[in-house]
Scaffold this active site. Sequence first.
Site, PDB file in Angstrom:
ATOM      1  N   SER A 120      -8.601 -10.891   1.814  1.00  0.00           N
ATOM      2  CA  SER A 120      -7.405 -10.061   1.774  1.00  0.00           C
ATOM      3  C   SER A 120      -6.801  -9.968   3.161  1.00  0.00           C
ATOM      4  O   SER A 120      -7.511 -10.008   4.182  1.00  0.00           O
ATOM      5  CB  SER A 120      -7.747  -8.650   1.288  1.00  0.00           C
ATOM      6  OG  SER A 120      -6.637  -7.779   1.403  1.00  0.00           O
ATOM      7  N   TYR A 169     -12.025  -0.655   1.422  1.00  0.00           N
ATOM      8  CA  TYR A 169     -11.649  -1.985   0.935  1.00  0.00           C
ATOM      9  C   TYR A 169     -11.514  -2.961   2.098  1.00  0.00           C
ATOM     10  O   TYR A 169     -11.998  -4.098   2.035  1.00  0.00           O
ATOM     11  CB  TYR A 169     -10.334  -1.889   0.157  1.00  0.00           C
ATOM     12  CG  TYR A 169      -9.855  -3.191  -0.432  1.00  0.00           C
ATOM     13  CD1 TYR A 169     -10.408  -3.691  -1.603  1.00  0.00           C
ATOM     14  CD2 TYR A 169      -8.823  -3.908   0.176  1.00  0.00           C
ATOM     15  CE1 TYR A 169      -9.961  -4.883  -2.157  1.00  0.00           C
ATOM     16  CE2 TYR A 169      -8.373  -5.098  -0.365  1.00  0.00           C
ATOM     17  CZ  TYR A 169      -8.931  -5.580  -1.536  1.00  0.00           C
ATOM     18  OH  TYR A 169      -8.488  -6.764  -2.076  1.00  0.00           O
TER      19      TYR A 169
END
Length: 236
Positions: free
Chosen positions: A127, A140
């Site tokens: 990501s 995250y």
Amino acid sequence: MKTALVTGATSGIGRAIALELAQAGYRVIAAGRSEPALAGIASGQITPLVLDVTDRPAVAAALAGLEIDVLVNNAGMMPPLGNFADADMDDIDRAIGVNLTAVLALTRLVVPQMRQRGSGHVLFTGSAAAHAPFPNMAAYSAAKAGISGFAAALRADLSPHGIRVTEIVPGRVETALYADILDADARAAMYAAKAVQPQDVAQMVRAVLALPEWADVTRFDIMPTRPTTPSQQVKK
């Protein structure tokens, strides 16, 4: 025919990669938790595998005897967005468990056979949050930063054996990742400008895999042309 294992194949990027690799001639094992969703993509090229990647005994049993040429570690989840000081430890544990710990465990099961054969390709869906700070996404981001570091170190371990490792770094992709943690208005704002589509990522994966064995794309970033900061749209 080469075999590709794609986790998180029930929707979004994983589903698109499974379909794209099947079209490219791979035998695809599409793993995910939703049997109905997997049944929707089952074909002569795609074998569905109902599997929770955090269930280590189940994962080990499912992979026993399988020869995997390409591993796409795509399964992941987004914990509720919010300031880390207010985060629930169960949400933090789940984010790390699904996005990082389960990925390491699955990779550990697959790469010994690749090393023995002297070939293989491992890909990770990382990501942009691993490489730049975003508010309300600390856990995250930590998990995805762990994936980035792991991919680089794994490449150092395995490249002498002819194994390629690629980190996929998507920005804003139009998937169901935020479906349960953002309301309709926040999602509409996030996708007000055209986002990257799952198929765009899948086409890049296919192109990377098609390179000759002596060429390894170690990381590719794929971002929307007109980016936004979705993590600021926190559900109230």
